[in-house]
Design an enzyme around this catalytic site. Structure first.
Site, PDB file in Angstrom:
ATOM      1  N   HIS A 115      -2.463  -0.855  12.700  1.00 58.63           N
ATOM      2  CA  HIS A 115      -2.827   0.544  12.874  1.00 58.63           C
ATOM      3  C   HIS A 115      -3.868   0.776  13.961  1.00 58.63           C
ATOM      4  O   HIS A 115      -4.371   1.897  14.107  1.00 58.63           O
ATOM      5  CB  HIS A 115      -3.320   1.116  11.550  1.00 58.63           C
ATOM      6  N   HIS A 161       4.827   5.440   9.056  1.00 59.08           N
ATOM      7  CA  HIS A 161       3.987   5.474   7.858  1.00 59.08           C
ATOM      8  C   HIS A 161       2.517   5.667   8.231  1.00 59.08           C
ATOM      9  O   HIS A 161       2.105   5.361   9.336  1.00 59.08           O
ATOM     10  CB  HIS A 161       4.144   4.167   7.081  1.00 59.08           C
ATOM     11  N   ASP A 162       1.756   6.200   7.280  1.00 58.21           N
ATOM     12  CA  ASP A 162       0.307   6.401   7.413  1.00 58.21           C
ATOM     13  C   ASP A 162      -0.032   7.381   8.530  1.00 58.21           C
ATOM     14  O   ASP A 162      -0.948   7.143   9.325  1.00 58.21           O
ATOM     15  CB  ASP A 162      -0.411   5.064   7.632  1.00 58.21           C
ATOM     16  N   PHE A 210       0.804  -1.218   0.000  1.00 54.57           N
ATOM     17  CA  PHE A 210       0.000   0.000   0.000  1.00 54.57           C
ATOM     18  C   PHE A 210       0.841   1.274   0.000  1.00 54.57           C
ATOM     19  O   PHE A 210       0.327   2.356   0.264  1.00 54.57           O
ATOM     20  CB  PHE A 210      -0.922   0.004   1.230  1.00 54.57           C
ATOM     21  N   SER A 216       7.943  -2.758   1.055  1.00 58.43           N
ATOM     22  CA  SER A 216       8.865  -1.831   1.714  1.00 58.43           C
ATOM     23  C   SER A 216      10.206  -2.490   2.011  1.00 58.43           C
ATOM     24  O   SER A 216      11.245  -1.824   2.033  1.00 58.43           O
ATOM     25  CB  SER A 216       8.248  -1.276   2.997  1.00 58.43           C
ATOM     26  N   SER A 222       5.311  -8.574  17.232  1.00 63.97           N
ATOM     27  CA  SER A 222       6.231  -7.469  17.497  1.00 63.97           C
ATOM     28  C   SER A 222       6.579  -7.375  18.980  1.00 63.97           C
ATOM     29  O   SER A 222       7.739  -7.172  19.338  1.00 63.97           O
ATOM     30  CB  SER A 222       5.593  -6.161  17.014  1.00 63.97           C
TER      31      SER A 222
END
Length: 220
Positions: free
Chosen positions: A145, A170-171, A15, A47, A125
């Site tokens: 997110h 990002h975002d 994305f 990425s 994570s």
């Protein structure tokens, strides 16, 4: 960025707009010679190609030990699940019925010829960051997110950015109508903590530099 690797990045599922990918690659090239880079949120490897290309350039310039780590459990974040806008049914394992982006990521990196530069860390994570102790020259946060997951990624990894290293988020959308707010809140948190200062922006991508403290010190 070499044309062949850029073509692989453009073709990979993901994305990230091309101009934001170019910024990620540019800052990774700047930092990769100083130590490993790490991203949270692999998805299918788009990425990771930008980061792997930067690592390859650093190695050719005399930093043979540098590497790009990419962290993901590969079961898809909340917005990738069935019923959500970004769900991709082709990424569902027919046996388990669960999202599984790992095979696609592996093919993406193999086709790009970057298996020597990009190392996958497969797991949650929070689990991986709890055991991490290596200073990072660049940290790219692009995982889940939801507020909980975005803040956990920052809490777990940001303190390991070395002095002068970059934190890339990002975002980041300041207006709720443009996108989810969790990355924006993480960006605010990073600035409020005092360890990071913003040095670059393209689209929804924010680049911050660590200006105080050492790797491992709290960042707020």
């Amino acid at each position: 960025m070499p044309a062949d690797l850029l073509a692989h990045a453009d073709a990979a599922k993901g994305f990230m707009p091309a101009d934001e990918g170019a910024l990620l690659h540019r800052v990774a090239v700047e930092r990769a010679a100083h130590g490993p880079v790490l991203e949270v949120g692999t998805y299918c490897g788009k990425s990771a190609i930008y980061l792997g290309a930067a690592v390859r350039q650093a190695r050719r310039s005399g930093s043979p030990a540098t590497v790009a780590f990419t962290v993901d459990h590969h079961r898809g974040s909340e917005e990738n699940q069935a019923g959500w806008e970004h769900h991709d049914a082709s990424l569902v394992d027919p046996e388990s019925g669960l999202m599984d982006t790992l095979p696609v990521f592996r093919r993406t990196i193999q086709r790009a010829g970057l298996e020597g530069e990009v190392v996958a860390l497969v797991g949650r994570s929070t689990t991986l960051s709890a055991h991490w102790r290596t200073p990072l020259s660049l940290l790219f946060i692009d995982g889940g997110h939801a507020e909980e997951h975005a803040h956990n990624d920052y809490s777990g990894w940001a303190s390991w950015v070395m002095p002068g290293g970059y934190l890339v988020i990002h975002d980041v959308f300041e207006r709720p109508e443009d996108g989810g707010q969790a990355p924006y809140h993480v960006w605010q948190r990073a600035l409020a903590g005092g360890a990071f200062a913003e040095v670059g922006t393209v689209g929804s991508m924010r680049v911050l530099r660590r200006d105080s403290g050492d790797a491992g010190d709290p960042v707020g």
